[in-house]
Design a protein around this motif. Structure first.
Motif, PDB file in Angstrom:
ATOM      1  N   GLY A   1       0.824  -1.195   0.000  1.00  0.00           N
ATOM      2  CA  GLY A   1       0.000   0.000   0.000  1.00  0.00           C
ATOM      3  C   GLY A   1       0.859   1.246   0.000  1.00  0.00           C
ATOM      4  O   GLY A   1       2.080   1.189  -0.213  1.00  0.00           O
ATOM      5  N   GLN A   2       0.228   2.388   0.223  1.00  0.00           N
ATOM      6  CA  GLN A   2       0.921   3.652   0.348  1.00  0.00           C
ATOM      7  C   GLN A   2       0.365   4.414   1.537  1.00  0.00           C
ATOM      8  O   GLN A   2      -0.860   4.453   1.744  1.00  0.00           O
ATOM      9  N   ILE A   3       1.235   5.012   2.314  1.00  0.00           N
ATOM     10  CA  ILE A   3       0.848   5.911   3.386  1.00  0.00           C
ATOM     11  C   ILE A   3       1.543   7.232   3.129  1.00  0.00           C
ATOM     12  O   ILE A   3       2.776   7.282   3.034  1.00  0.00           O
TER      13      ILE A   3
ATOM     14  N   VAL B   1      -4.116   9.049  17.866  1.00  0.00           N
ATOM     15  CA  VAL B   1      -4.936   8.846  16.675  1.00  0.00           C
ATOM     16  C   VAL B   1      -4.396   9.706  15.542  1.00  0.00           C
ATOM     17  O   VAL B   1      -4.009  10.861  15.751  1.00  0.00           O
ATOM     18  N   ALA B   2      -4.357   9.144  14.328  1.00  0.00           N
ATOM     19  CA  ALA B   2      -3.916   9.875  13.146  1.00  0.00           C
ATOM     20  C   ALA B   2      -4.806   9.488  11.964  1.00  0.00           C
ATOM     21  O   ALA B   2      -5.489   8.467  11.994  1.00  0.00           O
ATOM     22  N   ARG B   3      -4.781  10.336  10.940  1.00  0.00           N
ATOM     23  CA  ARG B   3      -5.526  10.028   9.729  1.00  0.00           C
ATOM     24  C   ARG B   3      -4.623  10.269   8.514  1.00  0.00           C
ATOM     25  O   ARG B   3      -4.686  11.306   7.875  1.00  0.00           O
ATOM     26  N   PRO B   4      -3.757   9.308   8.204  1.00  0.00           N
ATOM     27  CA  PRO B   4      -2.851   9.480   7.060  1.00  0.00           C
ATOM     28  C   PRO B   4      -3.582   9.284   5.737  1.00  0.00           C
ATOM     29  O   PRO B   4      -4.678   8.721   5.683  1.00  0.00           O
ATOM     30  N   ARG B   5      -2.942   9.745   4.659  1.00  0.00           N
ATOM     31  CA  ARG B   5      -3.435   9.404   3.325  1.00  0.00           C
ATOM     32  C   ARG B   5      -3.023   7.966   3.052  1.00  0.00           C
ATOM     33  O   ARG B   5      -1.843   7.642   3.011  1.00  0.00           O
ATOM     34  N   PHE B   6      -4.020   7.108   2.856  1.00  0.00           N
ATOM     35  CA  PHE B   6      -3.775   5.675   2.812  1.00  0.00           C
ATOM     36  C   PHE B   6      -4.412   5.085   1.570  1.00  0.00           C
ATOM     37  O   PHE B   6      -5.613   5.262   1.329  1.00  0.00           O
TER      38      PHE B   6
ATOM     39  N   GLN C   1      -6.602   1.485  -4.306  1.00  0.00           N
ATOM     40  CA  GLN C   1      -7.835   2.159  -3.911  1.00  0.00           C
ATOM     41  C   GLN C   1      -7.613   2.952  -2.630  1.00  0.00           C
ATOM     42  O   GLN C   1      -6.897   2.512  -1.728  1.00  0.00           O
ATOM     43  N   PRO C   2      -8.225   4.134  -2.533  1.00  0.00           N
ATOM     44  CA  PRO C   2      -8.130   4.877  -1.275  1.00  0.00           C
ATOM     45  C   PRO C   2      -8.903   4.165  -0.181  1.00  0.00           C
ATOM     46  O   PRO C   2      -9.976   3.623  -0.416  1.00  0.00           O
ATOM     47  N   ALA C   3      -8.354   4.120   1.008  1.00  0.00           N
ATOM     48  CA  ALA C   3      -9.016   3.501   2.160  1.00  0.00           C
ATOM     49  C   ALA C   3      -9.016   4.527   3.283  1.00  0.00           C
ATOM     50  O   ALA C   3      -7.955   4.932   3.759  1.00  0.00           O
ATOM     51  N   ARG C   4     -10.191   4.947   3.707  1.00  0.00           N
ATOM     52  CA  ARG C   4     -10.288   6.025   4.680  1.00  0.00           C
ATOM     53  C   ARG C   4     -10.158   5.493   6.106  1.00  0.00           C
ATOM     54  O   ARG C   4     -10.917   5.834   6.993  1.00  0.00           O
TER      55      ARG C   4
END
Length: 299
Positions: free
Chosen positions: A40-42, A94-99, A104-107
């Motif tokens: 994946g990608q973060i 808690v974090a919200r990276p671009r994942f 496919q994007p996974a929120r």
């Protein structure tokens, strides 16, 4: 199984909405006898993530991995995750990276912990942080984990899932109703303390040998009691097996990682099936729309 406990800023509840699972499929290879890995990608950087079958609806990263991937913690958003059978909880942020995963994007949100998390990958796809505002890190609606070639006489064993992102079922085991979890992270199955007390009292498990250090979650270990048993779950053998004890958690990377978190009530009895239970199984498949987990096994 990790207990769920979230302490976060109130604005999170108003902003997190879980989208429906993508109508697609993915096949993961676990034929090497360990948890599967996915690419994946973060934040635009390539990563490998370990898929932990017990914990499936968010990301877990170590502090070191979060720093390397430039994952920013959300302000005023902290969490404590307690391990069932222990009176301690591990602190996290808690974090919200671009994942992105499988293109496919996974929120999914991430929990960042002062713990190793994984020795094989950059992080772990987990469900330990589940609330109704958190959702599955894998975007596919049908997820198949290949274990080995299909043996002769294989049949389907179907478990109903209350939540398609939490791979937890319910089954009758030795005359008791147990919660059932699944993992490829260790060979042996594990009874939690309430289940161990039930089966020890009626002689269905028997202590065998000294306590041993065994993995529990997030790269942490604890001492467990090896036990002998003839118990089965839907025909799947539970031996070899451990029983959880009240031993402390081991392996944190910071001295103040744990806080006392006394449980207000005992968790229900449960068992986590390890790799040995799947020795005659070809694959495991989750259909998130049908809310089923199916094992294809010869018994």
């Amino acid at each position: 199984m990790l207990a769920r406990s979230l302490v976060a800023a109130a604005f999170l509840a108003a902003t997190l909405a879980a989208p429906a699972a993508a109508q697609s499929t993915v096949t993961l290879d676990a034929s090497a006898g360990v948890s599967p890995l996915v690419e994946g990608q973060i934040n635009g950087q390539p990563v490998r993530l370990e898929v932990e079958l017990r914990m499936f609806d968010a990301l877990a990263l170590s502090n070191a991995a979060a720093e390397r991937l430039r994952v920013r913690r959300l302000p005023l958003a902290a969490l404590r995750v307690g391990v069932e059978g222990s009176d301690a909880a591990i602190r996290g942020r808690v974090a919200r990276p671009r994942f992105h995963i499988a293109g496919q994007p996974a929120r999914a949100f991430a929990g960042i912990f002062p713990a190793p998390v994984s020795a094989r990958a950059d992080g772990v796809i987990v469900g330990a942080l589940h609330t109704r505002f958190w959702h599955g890190a894998l975007p596919q609606s049908i997820i198949t984990v290949v274990l080995r070639e299909e043996p002769e006489g294989a049949r389907d064993i179907v478990f109903a899932l209350a939540d398609p992102d939490i791979w937890e079922a319910e089954a009758q085991v030795g005359g008791q109703t147990l919660r059932v979890f699944f993992t490829l992270a260790r060979e042996a199955s594990v009874f939690n303390r309430p289940a161990a007390r039930l089966f020890d009292s009626d002689g269905q498990i028997e202590a065998h040998g000294d306590l041993v250090e065994a993995p529990i979650a997030l790269g942490l270990n604890t001492l467990m009691q090896p036990v002998r048993t003839e118990l089965r779950v839907q025909g799947l053998p539970l031996a070899p097996a451990f029983a959880r004890t009240n031993a402390p958690l081991l392996g944190a990377t910071e001295p103040d990682a744990f806080v006392v978190s006394a449980e207000t009530e005992a968790p229900p009895p449960s068992v986590t099936l390890g790799r040995a239970a799947f020795s005659q199984c070809a694959w495991l498949r989750v259909d998130r729309r049908a809310r089923t987990l199916t094992l294809r096994c010869a018994l």
